[in-house]
Design a protein around this motif. Structure first.
Motif, PDB file in Angstrom:
ATOM      1  N   GLY A  76      -2.702  -4.979  10.119  1.00 40.97           N
ATOM      2  CA  GLY A  76      -1.306  -5.640  10.229  1.00 40.97           C
ATOM      3  C   GLY A  76      -0.154  -5.102   9.113  1.00 40.97           C
ATOM      4  O   GLY A  76      -0.621  -4.566   8.066  1.00 40.97           O
ATOM      5  N   ILE A  77       0.962  -5.589   9.275  1.00 39.68           N
ATOM      6  CA  ILE A  77       1.960  -4.989   8.426  1.00 39.68           C
ATOM      7  C   ILE A  77       1.839  -5.902   7.109  1.00 39.68           C
ATOM      8  O   ILE A  77       1.906  -5.110   6.143  1.00 39.68           O
ATOM      9  CB  ILE A  77       3.419  -5.477   8.885  1.00 39.68           C
ATOM     10  CG1 ILE A  77       3.585  -4.722  10.264  1.00 39.68           C
ATOM     11  CG2 ILE A  77       4.621  -5.178   7.850  1.00 39.68           C
ATOM     12  CD1 ILE A  77       3.646  -3.350  10.339  1.00 39.68           C
ATOM     13  N   GLU A  78       1.489  -6.984   7.137  1.00 43.53           N
ATOM     14  CA  GLU A  78       1.348  -7.772   5.769  1.00 43.53           C
ATOM     15  C   GLU A  78       0.330  -7.257   4.882  1.00 43.53           C
ATOM     16  O   GLU A  78       0.415  -7.166   3.767  1.00 43.53           O
ATOM     17  CB  GLU A  78       1.139  -9.500   6.041  1.00 43.53           C
ATOM     18  CG  GLU A  78       2.386  -9.962   6.437  1.00 43.53           C
ATOM     19  CD  GLU A  78       2.562 -11.551   6.616  1.00 43.53           C
ATOM     20  OE1 GLU A  78       1.662 -12.045   6.150  1.00 43.53           O
ATOM     21  OE2 GLU A  78       3.254 -11.996   7.592  1.00 43.53           O
ATOM     22  N   GLY A  79      -0.928  -7.073   5.801  1.00 40.45           N
ATOM     23  CA  GLY A  79      -2.175  -6.650   5.265  1.00 40.45           C
ATOM     24  C   GLY A  79      -2.121  -5.219   4.593  1.00 40.45           C
ATOM     25  O   GLY A  79      -2.373  -4.727   3.561  1.00 40.45           O
ATOM     26  N   ILE A  84      -0.995  -1.719  -0.234  1.00 38.39           N
ATOM     27  CA  ILE A  84      -0.231  -0.948  -0.985  1.00 38.39           C
ATOM     28  C   ILE A  84       0.048  -1.217  -2.360  1.00 38.39           C
ATOM     29  O   ILE A  84       0.260  -0.404  -3.268  1.00 38.39           O
ATOM     30  CB  ILE A  84       1.015  -0.626  -0.146  1.00 38.39           C
ATOM     31  CG1 ILE A  84       0.703   0.460   1.123  1.00 38.39           C
ATOM     32  CG2 ILE A  84       2.066   0.459  -0.641  1.00 38.39           C
ATOM     33  CD1 ILE A  84       1.870   0.632   2.309  1.00 38.39           C
ATOM     34  N   ARG A  85       0.449  -2.536  -2.206  1.00 38.47           N
ATOM     35  CA  ARG A  85       0.733  -2.957  -3.694  1.00 38.47           C
ATOM     36  C   ARG A  85      -0.643  -3.109  -4.392  1.00 38.47           C
ATOM     37  O   ARG A  85      -0.281  -2.811  -5.851  1.00 38.47           O
ATOM     38  CB  ARG A  85       1.301  -4.412  -3.459  1.00 38.47           C
ATOM     39  CG  ARG A  85       2.539  -4.583  -2.993  1.00 38.47           C
ATOM     40  CD  ARG A  85       3.188  -5.940  -2.947  1.00 38.47           C
ATOM     41  NE  ARG A  85       4.121  -6.437  -2.008  1.00 38.47           N
ATOM     42  CZ  ARG A  85       3.919  -7.009  -0.788  1.00 38.47           C
ATOM     43  NH1 ARG A  85       2.602  -7.382  -0.598  1.00 38.47           N
ATOM     44  NH2 ARG A  85       4.822  -7.187   0.112  1.00 38.47           N
ATOM     45  N   LEU A  86      -1.607  -3.187  -4.152  1.00 38.80           N
ATOM     46  CA  LEU A  86      -2.800  -3.253  -4.887  1.00 38.80           C
ATOM     47  C   LEU A  86      -3.168  -2.044  -5.488  1.00 38.80           C
ATOM     48  O   LEU A  86      -3.527  -1.818  -6.508  1.00 38.80           O
ATOM     49  CB  LEU A  86      -4.158  -3.815  -4.044  1.00 38.80           C
ATOM     50  CG  LEU A  86      -4.178  -5.390  -3.565  1.00 38.80           C
ATOM     51  CD1 LEU A  86      -5.144  -5.686  -2.862  1.00 38.80           C
ATOM     52  CD2 LEU A  86      -4.405  -6.126  -5.018  1.00 38.80           C
ATOM     53  N   VAL A  87      -3.000  -1.042  -4.531  1.00 38.11           N
ATOM     54  CA  VAL A  87      -3.161   0.672  -5.186  1.00 38.11           C
ATOM     55  C   VAL A  87      -1.809   0.864  -6.106  1.00 38.11           C
ATOM     56  O   VAL A  87      -2.270   1.617  -6.986  1.00 38.11           O
ATOM     57  CB  VAL A  87      -3.150   1.498  -3.983  1.00 38.11           C
ATOM     58  CG1 VAL A  87      -3.092   3.082  -4.491  1.00 38.11           C
ATOM     59  CG2 VAL A  87      -4.098   1.091  -2.874  1.00 38.11           C
ATOM     60  N   GLY A  88      -0.825   0.469  -5.860  1.00 35.68           N
ATOM     61  CA  GLY A  88       0.276   0.728  -6.891  1.00 35.68           C
ATOM     62  C   GLY A  88       0.226  -0.034  -8.373  1.00 35.68           C
ATOM     63  O   GLY A  88       0.927   0.446  -9.469  1.00 35.68           O
ATOM     64  N   ALA A  89      -0.758  -1.141  -8.374  1.00 34.22           N
ATOM     65  CA  ALA A  89      -0.778  -2.095  -9.476  1.00 34.22           C
ATOM     66  C   ALA A  89      -1.720  -1.285 -10.613  1.00 34.22           C
ATOM     67  O   ALA A  89      -2.460  -0.205 -10.284  1.00 34.22           O
ATOM     68  CB  ALA A  89      -1.077  -3.322  -9.169  1.00 34.22           C
TER      69      ALA A  89
END
Length: 89
Positions: A76-79, A84-89
């Motif tokens: 889904g879009i939210e998932g 993506i945020r987790l990978v960028g952190a």
């Protein structure tokens, strides 16, 4: 009689298929679908760029778009945004 200089590669691939015919069925189910989808997205046109470097870049962008679309369909879009945020952190 003439042969292509790399004909031995094709012969070896055919021999592998002859030994394991089920591998081609597996390939059709996993790999060929992706290429068919990408070809469909591109329409009936060829690559828009020239030279191997630029065509490689164009293909990489197509594959990235395919993978992102798959992620969005699965998570889904939210998932997807969360991943993506987790990978960028």
């Amino acid at each position: 009689m003439r042969r292509w200089e790399h004909e031995d590669v094709l012969d070896a691939a055919q021999a592998r298929l002859d030994r394991s015919p089920g591998k081609m069925i597996q390939r059709r189910c996993t790999v060929e679908h992706v290429f068919g989808t990408l070809k469909s997205w591109m329409g009936t046109t060829h690559f828009l760029t020239k030279t191997l470097k630029h065509v490689g870049t164009e293909m990489s962008l197509q594959v990235l778009a395919y993978n992102l679309r798959r992620m969005m369909n699965i998570l889904g879009i939210e998932g997807t945004m969360k991943a993506i945020r987790l990978v960028g952190a």
